[in-house]
Every structure is written in C-alpha cells, then in structure tokens.
Design an enzyme around this catalytic site. Structure first.
Site, PDB file in Angstrom:
ATOM      1  CB  SER A  59      -1.027   0.135   1.104  1.00 46.42           C
ATOM      2  OG  SER A  59      -1.664  -1.030   1.234  1.00 46.42           O
ATOM      3  CG  HIS A 104      -2.219  -0.565  -4.335  1.00 47.81           C
ATOM      4  ND1 HIS A 104      -1.772   0.877  -3.637  1.00 47.81           N
ATOM      5  CD2 HIS A 104      -2.604  -1.165  -3.168  1.00 47.81           C
ATOM      6  CE1 HIS A 104      -2.158   1.342  -2.820  1.00 47.81           C
ATOM      7  NE2 HIS A 104      -2.690   0.031  -2.370  1.00 47.81           N
ATOM      8  CD  GLU A 163      -0.903   3.550  -6.987  1.00 54.20           C
ATOM      9  OE1 GLU A 163      -1.153   2.413  -5.176  1.00 54.20           O
ATOM     10  OE2 GLU A 163      -1.061   4.416  -6.629  1.00 54.20           O
ATOM     11  CG  ASN A 200      -2.696   3.876   0.638  1.00 57.99           C
ATOM     12  OD1 ASN A 200      -3.531   3.983   0.099  1.00 57.99           O
ATOM     13  ND2 ASN A 200      -2.101   3.043   0.212  1.00 57.99           N
TER      14      ASN A 200
HETATM   15  N1  3HC Z   1     -17.225  -8.942  -3.713  1.00 64.41           N
HETATM   16  C1  3HC Z   1     -18.378  -9.002  -4.524  1.00 64.41           C
HETATM   17  N2  3HC Z   1     -19.011  -8.102  -4.962  1.00 64.41           N
HETATM   18  C2  3HC Z   1     -18.779  -6.813  -4.148  1.00 64.41           C
HETATM   19  C3  3HC Z   1     -18.234  -6.813  -2.581  1.00 64.41           C
HETATM   20  C4  3HC Z   1     -17.218  -8.028  -2.781  1.00 64.41           C
HETATM   21  N3  3HC Z   1     -16.251  -8.298  -1.759  1.00 64.41           N
HETATM   22  N4  3HC Z   1     -18.102  -5.980  -1.781  1.00 64.41           N
HETATM   23  C5  3HC Z   1     -19.623  -5.256  -2.796  1.00 64.41           C
HETATM   24  N5  3HC Z   1     -20.108  -6.169  -4.195  1.00 64.41           N
HETATM   25  C6  3HC Z   1     -20.985  -5.105  -5.173  1.00 64.41           C
HETATM   26  C7  3HC Z   1     -22.073  -5.511  -4.398  1.00 64.41           C
HETATM   27  O1  3HC Z   1     -22.902  -7.201  -4.135  1.00 64.41           O
HETATM   28  C8  3HC Z   1     -22.733  -4.690  -4.986  1.00 64.41           C
HETATM   29  O2  3HC Z   1     -23.202  -5.296  -6.372  1.00 64.41           O
HETATM   30  P1  3HC Z   1     -23.825  -4.684  -7.763  1.00 64.41           P
HETATM   31  O3  3HC Z   1     -24.094  -3.599  -8.699  1.00 64.41           O
HETATM   32  O4  3HC Z   1     -24.273  -5.971  -8.367  1.00 64.41           O
HETATM   33  O5  3HC Z   1     -25.482  -4.676  -6.724  1.00 64.41           O
HETATM   34  C9  3HC Z   1     -21.583  -3.652  -5.611  1.00 64.41           C
HETATM   35  O6  3HC Z   1     -20.064  -4.354  -5.269  1.00 64.41           O
HETATM   36  C10 3HC Z   1     -21.872  -2.825  -4.563  1.00 64.41           C
HETATM   37  O7  3HC Z   1     -22.417  -2.563  -3.505  1.00 64.41           O
HETATM   38  P2  3HC Z   1     -23.786  -2.527  -2.407  1.00 64.41           P
HETATM   39  O8  3HC Z   1     -24.855  -2.371  -3.336  1.00 64.41           O
HETATM   40  O9  3HC Z   1     -23.355  -3.327  -1.438  1.00 64.41           O
HETATM   41  O10 3HC Z   1     -22.832  -1.638  -1.681  1.00 64.41           O
HETATM   42  P3  3HC Z   1     -22.481   0.021  -2.025  1.00 64.41           P
HETATM   43  O11 3HC Z   1     -23.256   0.813  -3.228  1.00 64.41           O
HETATM   44  O12 3HC Z   1     -22.561   1.194  -0.748  1.00 64.41           O
HETATM   45  O13 3HC Z   1     -20.693  -0.154  -2.751  1.00 64.41           O
HETATM   46  C11 3HC Z   1     -18.662  -0.001  -2.360  1.00 64.41           C
HETATM   47  C12 3HC Z   1     -19.976  -0.739  -2.351  1.00 64.41           C
HETATM   48  C13 3HC Z   1     -18.252  -0.595  -3.582  1.00 64.41           C
HETATM   49  C14 3HC Z   1     -17.623  -0.551  -1.639  1.00 64.41           C
HETATM   50  C15 3HC Z   1     -18.984   1.321  -2.364  1.00 64.41           C
HETATM   51  O14 3HC Z   1     -19.366   2.022  -0.873  1.00 64.41           O
HETATM   52  C16 3HC Z   1     -17.372   2.082  -2.504  1.00 64.41           C
HETATM   53  O15 3HC Z   1     -17.157   2.190  -3.517  1.00 64.41           O
HETATM   54  N6  3HC Z   1     -16.447   2.783  -1.564  1.00 64.41           N
HETATM   55  C17 3HC Z   1     -15.040   3.128  -1.966  1.00 64.41           C
HETATM   56  C18 3HC Z   1     -14.237   1.882  -1.608  1.00 64.41           C
HETATM   57  C19 3HC Z   1     -13.057   2.626  -1.791  1.00 64.41           C
HETATM   58  O16 3HC Z   1     -12.724   4.365  -2.194  1.00 64.41           O
HETATM   59  N7  3HC Z   1     -11.813   1.811  -1.959  1.00 64.41           N
HETATM   60  C20 3HC Z   1     -10.841   1.991  -1.961  1.00 64.41           C
HETATM   61  C21 3HC Z   1      -9.919   1.727  -0.850  1.00 64.41           C
HETATM   62  S1  3HC Z   1      -7.769   1.852  -0.558  1.00 64.41           S
HETATM   63  C22 3HC Z   1      -7.404   0.127  -0.913  1.00 64.41           C
HETATM   64  O17 3HC Z   1      -8.080  -0.457  -0.773  1.00 64.41           O
HETATM   65  C23 3HC Z   1      -6.538   0.237  -0.865  1.00 64.41           C
HETATM   66  C24 3HC Z   1      -5.114   0.473   0.211  1.00 64.41           C
HETATM   67  O18 3HC Z   1      -4.210   0.675   0.141  1.00 64.41           O
HETATM   68  C25 3HC Z   1      -5.689   1.250   1.494  1.00 64.41           C
END
Ligand code: 3HC
Length: 284
Positions: free
Chosen positions: A120, A141, A153, A191
């Site tokens: 990360s 990443h 990334e 990040n």
């Molecule tokens: N596996 C498979 N599918 C998943 C899933 C998983 N773990 N989590 C969510 N989904 C799917 C859901 O089934 C849903 O599918 P659909 O569109 O067919 O209905 C879709 O993704 C959207 O999920 P939800 O309806 O449950 O909920 P949201 O619309 O609120 O979306 C989210 C959830 C995709 C997590 C959204 O809130 C989001 O994009 N959040 C931001 C995430 C983000 O910023 N991530 C980056 C973090 S930083 C990082 O990872 C880097 C590290 O180095 C720190």
C-alpha cells in the site's frame, strides 16, 4: 506470462482473499498461504461468500462459482509455493514482515518467477533488495473490495525491468482490471493523496470541528464520495491507515504526514474499524 497457471497469494486477509478471488474467477489456480489455520479459514469463508454474492447477482454462473472455488487451495506451509508461476504478497503493511517474506520467496520459487507485492505504501525497490532478483520484483496494488474495484496501481521499483512491468500490466488486464503505471515513492499516488485526507478528517473529529457522521456527510453529499472518509478509514482498517501514515511520515520526513493522535489512540485500544467491530463507528 502465458505460462502462468498457478498463482501463490501470501496472506488471506481482506486484500489477500480478494486477490485470490479475482485470480480464481479469471481461471487461474491459486494457492492461498497463511500462517495460521484460523486466518486461512476466515479468508476462505470470505472468498466463498463473495463468490456466492456474485453468483446471486448473476455476475457469474453457479458453475463458474463452483469452478472458481475449486481452483483455490489453502496452505500453511510457504514451501508449497515452490510450484507457483507467480506469487503476490498481501501480508501486513510492515517492511520487516514483507522483507522476510520476499527473502523466503526468493529461496522457494523458481528463478524466473515474478514476485509482486500488494504493497500500500512500502517501496517496491526496497522489497526487490531483499531478493536476488530485483528486476522481477514489482508492486501490484489492488483496492478494497478487490472483486469490485477496477484499479491496479502497478509500481515499478527502480530496478524493476521493463519485461516485468509489461507482464504485470498485461496480467492486470487479464484480471479485468485497469492498470495505472506509477513510479516508486512513499504511498505511490493512491495512498499519498488518500491517507492525508482520511488523517485530516480524523483531526477534524478530534478537534471537535464536527462529528464523524457530519464529516462523512460532507464528503458523500458535497463531493459525491461513495463513502465518507471516516467510514472509509474503518473499512480499510485503522491499523492499516496508521501504518501507511507512518511510511509517509518516515519516507518524506515532512510533519504534514503526522498521524492524527486520535488514530494512534484508537489503534492502541484495538479499535481497528469494521474488522474489529469498532472504529469511528460500531459494527454488529
Ligand atoms: N465481493 C464481491 N462483490 C462485492 C463486494 C465484495 N467484497 N463488495 C461489494 N460488492 C458488490 C455488491 O454486490 C454490489 O453489486 P451490484 O452493483 O451488482 O448490486 C456492488 O458491489 C455495490 O455494493 P453494495 O450495493 O453492497 O454497496 P455500495 O453501493 O455502497 O458499494 C462499495 C460498496 C463498492 C464498497 C462502495 O461503497 C465504494 O466504492 N466505497 C469506496 C471504496 C474505496 O474507496 N476503496 C478503496 C480503499 S483504499 C485501498 O483499498 C487501498 C489500500 O492500500 C488502503
């Protein structure tokens, strides 16, 4: 890269099981390696649940789900990865842990095998130095939730070869992701920019400028972020956020990367966010 058939994934946590998920879904055999059976069991259960969710939503067929599950083998002995054609590490964000793993993978795997890290923030160049093949070490990443987020990334260490870079860029495309090329620097792009945002949101809460809920509303409604910064911090894991802030602070030597004291206290209290049941919010 066409020869990649069996992929090793080190670490079955949030990122590791998600990475195993996308490889298995795209037809690769996967060895998911953990240090303890309970971590492996938890990672495999999440992987199954997420594949079932995709099948329930009609994104994959029930047959494809079963086939993907059968492609994943959980292992506790890292030496089992000797058969792998590619290995990606997704262990904790601590340099000493990753360094030990890379040195070990260098001993275990064939000399032509590319070793990637889902780092990360930790330098791909430094990880390369832990091996006798720095030209074959690279950052790959992924983003949480890995089955959903499109970005990979791809981080070139200073010694990473062009051949390795192209192989990983192509591999990301085969996983139906979009690779973005980034050079090695603390926190890369994602990040370096995201974590100071989350950290600053924590300062706003600590200083009583607004509640966590209010800060999150500002970003959801004012900037169309899918999650507010404090919900996102809980989702990523507050320990991970703190580790990354420390890499930024040490790597740049600039006080603007000082971790928010509230973040430090919460991690000390074991309030690590969603995974521990409590962070800026409480979870069932
Ligand atoms: N596996 C498979 N599918 C998943 C899933 C998983 N773990 N989590 C969510 N989904 C799917 C859901 O089934 C849903 O599918 P659909 O569109 O067919 O209905 C879709 O993704 C959207 O999920 P939800 O309806 O449950 O909920 P949201 O619309 O609120 O979306 C989210 C959830 C995709 C997590 C959204 O809130 C989001 O994009 N959040 C931001 C995430 C983000 O910023 N991530 C980056 C973090 S930083 C990082 O990872 C880097 C590290 O180095 C720190």
């Amino acid at each position: 890269m066409d020869e990649i058939r069996l992929v090793g994934v080190i670490g079955a946590g949030t990122m590791g099981n998600g990475i195993a998920h996308v490889f298995a879904r795209c037809g690769y055999d996967v060895m998911l390696c953990e240090v303890e059976q309970r971590f492996l069991d938890r990672g495999l259960a999440t992987l199954r649940k997420d594949l079932e969710r995709e099948a329930a939503k009609g994104k994959i067929t029930a047959e494809a789900m079963q086939a993907a599950l059968q492609r994943v083998t959980g292992v506790l002995d890292r030496n089992r990865l000797r058969e792998c054609d590619f290995v990606i590490e997704a262990a904790t964000e601590k340099f000493e842990t990753k360094k030990e793993i890379f040195a070990d993978l260098d001993r275990i795997t064939r000399k032509d095998v590319i070793l990637a890290s889902n780092t990360s923030s930790i330098s791909a160049t430094k990880l390369g130095q832990a091996t006798g093949r720095p030209d074959k070490v690279i950052g790959m990443h992924f983003f949480n939730p890995v089955p959903v987020m499109k970005l990979v990334e791809v981080i070139r260490g200073l010694a990473t070869s062009q051949e390795t870079f192209e192989a990983i860029r192509d591999l990301a495309v085969r996983l139906e992701k979009t690779p973005v090329e980034v050079n090695d620097a603390p926190g890369f792009v994602s990040n370096r920019v995201l974590m100071p945002l989350l950290n600053e949101a924590m300062y706003a809460v600590m200083e009583g400028v607004a509640t966590a809920e209010a800060v999150d509303e500002v970003f959801k409604l004012g900037m169309a972020h899918p999650m507010g910064p404090l919900t996102l911090a809980d989702f990523i894991g507050l320990d991970v956020c703190l580790d990354i802030m420390r890499v930024l602070q040490e790597g740049f030597g600039d006080p603007k990367y000082r971790p928010c004291p509230l973040l430090v206290r919460m991690v000390d209290a074991g309030w690590l966010g969603k995974k521990s049941g409590r962070g800026f919010y409480k979870y069932e």
